[in-house]
Design an enzyme around this catalytic site. Structure first.
Site, PDB file in Angstrom:
ATOM      1  N   LYS A 298       0.832  -1.191   0.000  1.00 12.85           N
ATOM      2  CA  LYS A 298       0.000   0.000   0.000  1.00 12.85           C
ATOM      3  C   LYS A 298       0.868   1.242   0.000  1.00 12.85           C
ATOM      4  CE  LYS A 298      -3.636   2.545   0.298  1.00 12.85           C
ATOM      5  NZ  LYS A 298      -4.766   2.537   1.197  1.00 12.85           N
TER       6      LYS A 298
ATOM      7  N   HIS B 256     -10.296   3.915  -3.274  1.00 11.60           N
ATOM      8  CA  HIS B 256     -11.353   4.862  -2.874  1.00 11.60           C
ATOM      9  C   HIS B 256     -11.394   6.124  -3.747  1.00 11.60           C
ATOM     10  CE1 HIS B 256      -7.977   6.613  -0.766  1.00 11.60           C
ATOM     11  NE2 HIS B 256      -8.118   5.944   0.360  1.00 11.60           N
TER      12      HIS B 256
HETATM   13  C1  NCD Z   1      -8.364   5.819   6.697  1.00 15.29           C
HETATM   14  C2  NCD Z   1      -8.058   5.417   8.141  1.00 15.29           C
HETATM   15  O1  NCD Z   1      -8.697   5.924   9.057  1.00 15.29           O
HETATM   16  O2  NCD Z   1      -7.185   4.555   8.346  1.00 15.29           O
HETATM   17  N1  NCD Z   1      -9.119   7.045   6.736  1.00 15.29           N
HETATM   18  C3  NCD Z   1      -9.886   7.560   5.745  1.00 15.29           C
HETATM   19  O3  NCD Z   1     -10.389   8.666   5.911  1.00 15.29           O
HETATM   20  N2  NCD Z   1     -10.138   6.900   4.636  1.00 15.29           N
HETATM   21  C4  NCD Z   1      -7.105   5.925   5.912  1.00 15.29           C
HETATM   22  C5  NCD Z   1      -7.313   5.960   4.414  1.00 15.29           C
HETATM   23  O4  NCD Z   1      -7.837   5.006   3.820  1.00 15.29           O
HETATM   24  O5  NCD Z   1      -6.939   6.946   3.770  1.00 15.29           O
HETATM   25 ZN    ZN Z   2      -8.523   3.272   3.703  1.00 13.48          ZN
HETATM   26 ZN    ZN Z   3      -6.679   6.071   1.876  1.00 14.82          ZN
END
Ligand code: NCD
Ligand code: ZN
Ligand code: ZN
Length: 343
Positions: free
Chosen positions: A99, A174
């Site tokens: 990652k 995402h």
């Molecule tokens: C994720 C986390 O809390 O670990 N937070 C988020 O806002 N998506 C980290 C991530 O996937 O970027």
């Molecule tokens: Zn995440």
């Molecule tokens: Zn992320």
């Protein structure tokens, strides 16, 4: 009107389960819905060795309730100095991906990559070993507007990376923008993307309606409606390079309801219900199975699951909160009606 849908057991291709008591609280939610999940390595300290990944996998497996079948798929956290020779050990241990967190981009990303060039030896080893690269695709320079960070990442980082490693499988995680959806749609078979339920259901107004709502704050942050519509089109369009990844990211409620609140939405308690709602709203329930159960497995080169899950159109209220170690965990839409229910 469709009132019930049965699909092949799905997988979650982007999930945070944390560790310790937090892990015990959230793993049962995911295990109840999904056959497998890609486990994010952004613990403190991060998961950077094959040995750590194996030990973490054991802790996750131990938290799966008896009688449930759930397999965690492990990842390593790419840093400026993840040695290239760790990749072969990782592959032999069953680790499927690394990652990439640009340093400072999101929760627990301090150890992240400061300059992609520093990782090139390791990326070469990954390309050779068939490990995937999963990307949090946002630039971090303070002079770039927060809402533009993903689109700028494509130009500044992803396009050169793609050119330098043409056969490295990359998942743009995402995605939140029209630019990202277009980039992935136009890319070749080595590039895929995950889409969260919350980015399919909400635009950035959700963070501010009636006051600031920290439980809708995640990274990359929710965008304008035009971007949400582009994501819905991508996810429901049947293209096999878009697949389900909840990015369910639990944080203690008091650290989200805070002057400097943590980024992350918790959706694992009702992930499929939320996706079903988004696909239903788009008139595309028939496309849910490909997105949730086939495309991700095919992209990773893993077998599809056997078995099925059934969703019914039925209004119910998810719990307002869950115990989360000594703290509370407030799920997205907690205490509010959901339109679909897992049978
Ligand atoms: C994720 C986390 O809390 O670990 N937070 C988020 O806002 N998506 C980290 C991530 O996937 O970027
Ligand atoms: Zn995440
Ligand atoms: Zn992320």
């Amino acid at each position: 009107m469709t009132t019930e849908i049965t699909i092949t057991r799905p997988d979650d291709w982007h999930l945070h389960v944390r560790d310790g008591a937090a892990l015990q609280a959230v793993v049962p939610h995911t295990a109840a819905q999904f056959g497998r999940a890609i486990i994010m390595p952004n613990l403190k300290p991060p998961v950077t060795t094959a040995a750590q990944a194996l030990a973490y996998r054991d802790r996750i497996r131990a938290a799966v309730p008896a009688g449930m079948n759930f397999e965690p798929l492990m990842t390593l956290y790419l840093t400026d100095n993840l040695p290239a020779d760790e990749i072969a050990r990782a592959r032999d241990a069953g680790v499927v991906a690394c990652k990439l967190y640009p340093a400072g981009a999101t929760t627990n990303s301090d150890a992240g990559v400061t300059d992609l060039r520093k990782t090139y030896k390791t990326l070469e080893a990954m390309q050779r070993a068939g490990l995937l690269l999963l990307v949090h695709g946002e630039v971090t320079s303070p002079d770039i507007d927060l809402f533009d960070r993903e689109a700028v990442f494509i130009e500044q980082q992803l396009i050169p990376l793609r050119r330098d490693f043409p056969e490295l499988k990359i998942v743009f995680e995402h995605i939140t923008t029209r630019e990202a959806a277009q980039y992935v749609r136009d890319a070749d078979r080595f590039t895929g993307a995950t889409v969260t339920a919350h980015h399919l259901l909400y635009n950035r107004n959700a963070i501010f309606t009636g006051g600031i709502r920290p439980h809708y704050y995640c990274l990359p942050v929710l965008k304008r409606e035009t971007h949400r519509l582009a994501l819905v089109e991508a996810a429901t369009g049947g293209n096999p390079r878009f697949f389900l990844g909840t990015d369910s990211a639990p944080h203690p409620a008091h650290l989200k309801e805070h002057a400097s609140g943590c980024a992350g939405c918790y959706t694992a308690h009702a992930a499929l219900e939320l996706y079903a709602e988004a696909f239903d709203a788009a008139g595309a329930l028939d496309k849910l199975e490909g997105f949730a159960s086939f495309h991700g497995a095919d992209f990773y080169g893993l077998p599809r699951n056997s078995g099925t899950v059934t969703l019914r159109r039925e209004s119910w209220n998810a719990p307002e909160q869950f115990a989360f170690g000594d703290a509370q965990l407030k799920p997205l839409r907690g205490g509010e009606p959901l339109l679909w229910r897992l049978a």
